[in-house]
Write a protein that holds these residues in place. Structure first.
Motif, short mmCIF file in Angstrom:
data_model
loop_
_atom_site.label_atom_id
_atom_site.label_comp_id
_atom_site.label_asym_id
_atom_site.label_seq_id
_atom_site.Cartn_x
_atom_site.Cartn_y
_atom_site.Cartn_z
N PRO A 293 7.19 -4.38 -6.68
CA PRO A 293 7.55 -3.18 -6.34
C PRO A 293 6.97 -2.86 -5.06
N THR A 294 5.49 -3.06 -4.97
CA THR A 294 4.91 -2.51 -3.55
C THR A 294 5.40 -3.25 -2.27
N SER A 295 6.21 -4.35 -2.56
CA SER A 295 6.97 -4.87 -1.34
C SER A 295 7.87 -3.70 -0.83
N ALA A 296 8.90 -3.00 -1.73
CA ALA A 296 9.57 -2.27 -1.28
C ALA A 296 8.89 -0.88 -0.71
N VAL A 297 7.68 -0.50 -1.31
CA VAL A 297 7.05 0.58 -0.62
C VAL A 297 6.56 0.29 0.78
N ARG A 298 5.98 -0.82 0.93
CA ARG A 298 5.60 -1.48 2.25
C ARG A 298 6.68 -1.51 3.32
N LEU A 299 7.69 -2.05 2.77
CA LEU A 299 8.75 -1.91 3.75
C LEU A 299 9.32 -0.52 4.07
N ALA A 300 9.38 0.44 3.21
CA ALA A 300 9.98 1.70 3.47
C ALA A 300 8.75 2.40 4.45
N LYS A 301 7.49 2.29 4.31
CA LYS A 301 6.38 2.63 5.37
C LYS A 301 6.57 1.98 6.71
N LYS A 302 7.00 0.53 6.47
CA LYS A 302 6.98 -0.20 7.81
C LYS A 302 8.17 0.50 8.79
N LEU A 303 9.18 0.71 7.95
CA LEU A 303 10.20 1.45 8.45
C LEU A 303 10.14 2.80 9.10
N GLY A 304 9.13 3.52 8.78
CA GLY A 304 8.88 4.76 9.10
C GLY A 304 8.93 5.71 7.97
N PHE A 305 9.46 5.51 6.89
CA PHE A 305 9.56 6.51 5.58
C PHE A 305 7.95 6.68 5.10
N ASN A 306 8.10 7.79 4.48
CA ASN A 306 6.73 8.20 3.72
C ASN A 306 6.69 7.25 2.56
N GLY A 307 7.57 6.62 1.99
CA GLY A 307 7.60 5.70 0.82
C GLY A 307 9.07 5.27 0.39
N TYR A 308 9.15 4.72 -0.74
CA TYR A 308 10.58 4.31 -1.23
C TYR A 308 11.32 5.47 -1.49
N PRO A 309 10.86 6.45 -1.98
CA PRO A 309 11.85 7.95 -2.43
C PRO A 309 12.57 8.35 -1.03
#
Length: 78
Positions: free
Chosen positions: A48-64
């Protein structure tokens, strides 16, 4: 900007794991937009942390926030 457009800006800089998450989200956006973090991770076969890291890499605050972007795209809401 759509999630697909954001991802395209990172072409060549996404890891194999990142690409698995993106593929899972974008292969069926109507379903992907409503996946919980654990559901997405299970389907993409990543932690699950992989999706969170991706979201942040793409400029989002997190997966939500990333998921909200996908949902807005489905509703065509800016």
């Amino acid at each position: 900007m759509t999630l697909q457009e954001v991802v395209e800006q990172y072409h060549g800089r996404l890891t194999k794991t990142d690409r698995k998450v993106v593929e899972e989200l974008l292969s069926n956006p109507r379903e992907g937009a409503f996946l919980s973090l654990p559901e997405l991770a299970t389907r993409a076969e990543v932690h699950p942390t992989s999706a969170v890291r991706l979201a942040k890499k793409l400029g989002f605050n997190g997966y939500p926030e990333l998921r909200s972007q996908l949902q807005a795209e489905l509703l065509d809401v800016p």
